[in-house]
Design a protein around this motif. Structure first.
Motif, mmCIF file in Angstrom:
data_model
loop_
_atom_site.group_PDB
_atom_site.id
_atom_site.type_symbol
_atom_site.label_atom_id
_atom_site.label_comp_id
_atom_site.label_asym_id
_atom_site.label_seq_id
_atom_site.Cartn_x
_atom_site.Cartn_y
_atom_site.Cartn_z
ATOM 1 N N ILE A 82 0.850 -1.202 0.000
ATOM 2 C CA ILE A 82 0.000 0.000 0.000
ATOM 3 C C ILE A 82 0.884 1.249 0.000
ATOM 4 O O ILE A 82 0.613 2.211 -0.714
ATOM 5 N N ARG A 106 -5.105 5.623 -1.652
ATOM 6 C CA ARG A 106 -6.282 6.072 -0.904
ATOM 7 C C ARG A 106 -7.388 5.043 -0.935
ATOM 8 O O ARG A 106 -8.039 4.795 0.060
ATOM 9 N N LEU A 121 -7.029 1.749 -1.457
ATOM 10 C CA LEU A 121 -6.599 0.573 -0.687
ATOM 11 C C LEU A 121 -6.741 0.827 0.811
ATOM 12 O O LEU A 121 -7.228 -0.032 1.550
ATOM 13 N N LEU A 127 -8.767 2.891 2.292
ATOM 14 C CA LEU A 127 -10.185 2.888 2.654
ATOM 15 C C LEU A 127 -10.685 1.451 2.795
ATOM 16 O O LEU A 127 -11.419 1.116 3.726
ATOM 17 N N LEU A 128 -10.235 0.581 1.860
ATOM 18 C CA LEU A 128 -10.680 -0.823 1.895
ATOM 19 C C LEU A 128 -10.177 -1.542 3.156
ATOM 20 O O LEU A 128 -10.798 -2.487 3.617
ATOM 21 N N ILE A 129 -9.041 -1.080 3.695
ATOM 22 C CA ILE A 129 -8.527 -1.688 4.933
ATOM 23 C C ILE A 129 -9.242 -1.097 6.150
ATOM 24 O O ILE A 129 -9.493 -1.786 7.138
ATOM 25 N N VAL A 130 -9.574 0.211 6.053
ATOM 26 C CA VAL A 130 -10.192 0.884 7.197
ATOM 27 C C VAL A 130 -11.629 0.399 7.433
ATOM 28 O O VAL A 130 -12.067 0.290 8.570
ATOM 29 N N ILE A 131 -12.345 0.080 6.351
ATOM 30 C CA ILE A 131 -13.754 -0.337 6.504
ATOM 31 C C ILE A 131 -13.897 -1.525 7.459
ATOM 32 O O ILE A 131 -14.627 -1.421 8.436
ATOM 33 N N PRO A 132 -13.163 -2.637 7.242
ATOM 34 C CA PRO A 132 -13.319 -3.734 8.215
ATOM 35 C C PRO A 132 -12.874 -3.345 9.627
ATOM 36 O O PRO A 132 -13.425 -3.843 10.596
ATOM 37 N N TRP A 144 -13.486 -0.659 11.227
ATOM 38 C CA TRP A 144 -14.572 0.007 11.956
ATOM 39 C C TRP A 144 -15.873 -0.784 11.931
ATOM 40 O O TRP A 144 -16.865 -0.347 12.480
ATOM 41 N N THR A 145 -15.899 -1.926 11.229
ATOM 42 C CA THR A 145 -17.152 -2.674 11.112
ATOM 43 C C THR A 145 -17.346 -3.559 12.338
ATOM 44 O O THR A 145 -16.391 -4.080 12.891
ATOM 45 N N SER A 146 -18.592 -3.725 12.718
ATOM 46 C CA SER A 146 -18.937 -4.514 13.909
ATOM 47 C C SER A 146 -18.245 -5.876 13.937
ATOM 48 O O SER A 146 -18.342 -6.662 13.003
ATOM 49 N N LEU A 148 -6.667 -8.676 11.725
ATOM 50 C CA LEU A 148 -5.716 -8.302 10.668
ATOM 51 C C LEU A 148 -5.676 -6.794 10.369
ATOM 52 O O LEU A 148 -4.587 -6.232 10.230
ATOM 53 N N PRO A 149 -6.836 -6.105 10.286
ATOM 54 C CA PRO A 149 -6.742 -4.653 10.017
ATOM 55 C C PRO A 149 -5.918 -3.908 11.067
ATOM 56 O O PRO A 149 -5.251 -2.923 10.754
#
Lengths: 286, 261
Positions: A92, A101, A103, A105-110, A112-114, A164-165
Motif C-alpha cells: 500500500i 487512498r 486501498l 479505505l478498503l482496509i479501514v472499513i473492516p 470500523w465494522t462490527s 488483521l486490520p
C-alpha cells in the motif's frame, strides 16, 4: 524535564477526561484485583470479608489447557497477522497515490465494522450447508461429514480475520515513512530482494511492528465472542471462562480473579510500549 | 530494478479475505431461501420481516439513545483532553496520556468485567445508563486520539496571526482554531457513534433487564437461530457503518488537502 506547576487553565481542560477515566476506568480495573480476594454470596453478588479461597479455586485442573490454548491461539494469530500485514503495508505504501487512498479505505472499513457481524459472516460461510463446505467437497478437500465450524482452527481463522486490520494499519503508517531508496541501495549492493526486505525494510518499520504486535496480541488474549460463536467445547479460551463464571455460575469473585490474571498478562507488553513512547515524547519535548 | 510481486498478491488475497464473508452475508440477506446452502431467488422478504419485529425496533431505539448521548459526552471530553495533551507537557499530561491511551489496548472483556464489578460494588442498577457510562469511557480515548492527530498537523501560525491582530488566546482558540478543527472533531464524533452502535462485549457485561441494544439482539438471534433475519439486519448495520466511514474520509480530506499531493 523542567519542573513547573500545572496552571489553572491546564487543570481546567485536563480534569474532565481525567476524572471520568479515573472513576470509570482506573478504579474499576483496581476493583477487579480487590474483588478477587472476596468470597461470593449465595445470590450471585459479592460477599463480605476477605478470603484467599477465590485465588485457591484458580488451581482448577481444567484451567491450564485453556490458558495454553489462549496463549497458543494468540501467538498464532499474531504471527499470521504480521506475516500478511507486512507485505500488505509495504504494497500500500508503494502504490501510486490514487490507488493508495482506495486501498487504505478498503482496509479501514473492516477496522470500523462490527466485530459481531464480521464473526457472524464467517459462521454463515463455514456453515455445514454453506458454500465454502460445498466448494471444498467439490475439490475433494473435504467430505460430507467434515465439520468446518466448532474447532480451534475456525477460531484461529476468525481471530486472524477480525484482528488483521489492526496489524495492517500501523505497518502501513510505518512503511509510508520508510525511505524506499534504502531498499534500492541494498539491491545495488547485491542483496537479494528477500534479504533486502528482511535486513533493511523490517528493521526500518520496527516501531510499526511493535504497535502491530500489541494491537493484535492483546485483544487476541481477551477473545471471547469468537470462541463462543465459531469454537466448540474444545476451543474455549480464558475469556469464555470469565463470561461463564459471570453469567452462568454467577460467581463474580471467581470471574474477577480470572480477569485479574488476564489483566496482568496484558499489562506487561503494554507497559513496555508506554515506556518507549513516554521516552520518545520526552525526547521530543526537550 | 524489478520489484517482487509477492506484496501485491498478498494485498489482493487479504482484500478478498476481508470482503468475501461480508459479500456472502449481504448476498444471503436477499435470498428467498431459509437455508444458506441454496439460492432460491432474489427477495426482500427478510427485510420486510424486520419491520414487523417489535423487539428489533425497541433495540434500535435503545441503541440510538446510547449512541447519541455517548457521542455528545465523549466529543466534549475527548476534545478537551486532546487540547490539554497538545498544549501542555509534564507529569500531569504524562499520566493523562497513559489514562487516555490504555483503554485503547485493554481487551473489551476486561473493560466489561471491571465496569460490571464497579457498578455492582457501588450498587448501581444496570441498564441504558450504565451502557452509556461504559461506552463513553472507551469512546473518549478514540475521540482524543483523532483530535490530537489533527492538532499535531495543525498550522499554528494562523493562531499567532489572530493573536497579532489582537485576539486573546481563548478568542483565537474559539474563533479560529475550533472552526478549523471542526472536521477532525466531527470525524471523532462519528467514530464514537459507530463504536457505540457496534459494541457488543462491553454492552453485554453492563446491560440490565430490558436494556437490549441491536448487537445484543443480534447475538441472541445468533444463539437462538434466526439466520436470514440476522443477515438482513447485519446488512443494514454494515451499510450504516460504510456511510459513516465514507463521511469520516470526506471530513479528513477537507482538513488536510496537502497530504496526498
Amino acid at each position: 524535564m523542567h519542573l513547573r506547576k500545572p496552571s489553572i487553565t491546564e487543570w481546567l481542560i485536563t480534569l474532565p477526561s481525567l476524572i471520568w477515566l479515573f472513576i470509570l476506568f482506573l478504579i474499576p480495573t483496581l476493583i477487579v484485583f480487590a474483588i478477587a480476594f472476596k468470597p461470593p454470596d449465595p445470590w450471585g453478588g459479592i460477599g463480605s470479608g476477605w478470603t484467599l479461597d477465590t485465588l485457591r479455586s484458580l488451581a482448577n485442573p481444567n484451567y491450564p489447557p485453556i490458558v495454553y490454548r489462549t496463549i497458543g491461539l494468540s501467538i498464532g494469530t499474531t504471527v499470521i497477522c504480521l506475516s500478511l500485514a507486512l507485505p500488505t503495508g509495504y504494497a500500500i505504501a508503494r502504490a501510486p497515490a490514487k490507488w493508495r487512498r482506495i486501498l487504505l479505505l478498503l482496509i479501514v472499513i473492516p477496522f470500523w465494522t462490527s466485530f459481531l457481524i464480521r464473526i457472524f459472516a464467517w459462521k454463515v460461510l463455514l456453515h455445514p450447508d454453506g458454500h465454502l463446505k460445498q466448494f471444498l467437497v467439490f475439490l475433494r478437500l473435504a467430505d460430507e461429514q467434515s465439520m468446518l465450524l466448532y474447532r480451534p482452527e475456525a477460531v484461529l481463522l476468525v481471530m486472524v480475520y477480525t484482528l488483521l486490520p489492526f496489524a495492517v494499519l500501523p505497518l502501513y503508517a510505518a512503511s509510508e515513512k520508510f525511505d524506499f531508496r534504502l531498499l534500492e541501495a541494498a539491491r545495488d549492493l547485491g542483496a537479494t530482494p528477500w534479504r533486502a526486505f528482511r535486513e533493511v525494510f523490517i528493521p526500518g518499520v520496527r516501531r510499526g511492528l511493535l504497535t502491530a504486535v500489541l494491537m493484535v496480541f492483546i485483544p487476541a488474549l481477551g477473545s471471547y465472542i469468537i470462541p463462543d460463536l465459531v469454537g466448540g467445547p474444545r476451543s474455549e479460551m480464558v475469556g469464555n471462562k470469565i463470561a461463564q463464571r459471570t453469567f452462568v455460575d454467577r460467581n463474580l469473585p471467581h470471574a474477577s480473579a480470572l480477569s485479574a490474571g488476564l489483566t496482568l498478562a496484558v499489562m506487561a507488553p503494554m507497559l513496555v510500549v508506554l515506556m518507549l513512547q513516554g521516552r520518545r515524547r520526552d525526547a521530543l519535548e526537550t | 530494478m524489478k520489484r517482487s510481486r509477492i506484496p501485491l498478491f498478498t494485498t489482493i488475497a487479504v482484500l478478498v479475505f476481508f470482503y468475501l464473508p461480508i459479500f456472502v452475508l449481504i448476498l444471503h440477506s436477499f435470498n428467498a431461501s431459509r437455508f444458506s446452502g441454496s439460492w432460491e431467488g432474489f427477495s426482500l422478504h427478510w427485510y420486510m420481516r424486520l419491520f414487523t419485529e417489535r423487539e428489533i425496533w425497541h433495540a434500535l431505539r435503545n441503541t440510538l439513545i446510547v449512541a447519541a448521548s455517548t457521542t455528545v459526552v465523549s466529543v466534549i471530553l475527548g476534545t478537551t483532553a486532546a487540547f490539554a495533551l497538545h498544549r501542555y507537557s509534564g507529569r500531569l499530561q504524562r499520566g493523562h496520556y497513559t489514562l487516555i491511551y490504555t483503554p485503547l489496548v485493554v481487551p473489551d472483556i476486561l473493560m466489561g468485567m471491571s465496569l460490571l464489578l464497579f457498578f455492582v460494588a457501588i450498587g448501581m442498577s444496570l441498564g441504558l445508563f450504565t451502557i452509556f457510562l461504559a461506552h463513553t469511557s472507551f469512546c473518549v480515548s478514540y475521540v482524543a486520539m483523532v483530535v490530537l492527530a489533527r492538532l499535531q498537523d495543525f498550522d499554528f501560525s494562523v493562531i499567532e496571526a489572530a493573536r497579532d491582530l489582537g485576539a486573546n488566546w481563548w478568542t483565537a482558540a474559539w474563533r479560529v482554531l475550533l472552526p478549523l478543527l471542526a472536521p477532525g472533531i466531527a470525524a471523532g464524533g462519528l467514530l464514537a457513534f459507530t463504536l457505540s452502535i457496534d459494541d457488543f462485549v462491553i454492552t453485554f457485561f453492563v446491560t440490565g433487564p430490558g436494556a437490549t441494544t441491536l448487537p445484543i439482539q443480534i447475538y441472541s438471534m445468533i444463539k437462538h437461530g434466526a439466520p436470514p433475519l440476522i443477515n438482513a439486519l447485519s446488512t443494514i448495520l454494515l451499510l450504516v457503518t460504510f456511510i459513516i466511514i465514507w463521511l469520516v474520509q470526506q471530513l479528513s480530506e477537507s482538513g488536510r488537502k496537502d497530504e496526498h499531493v
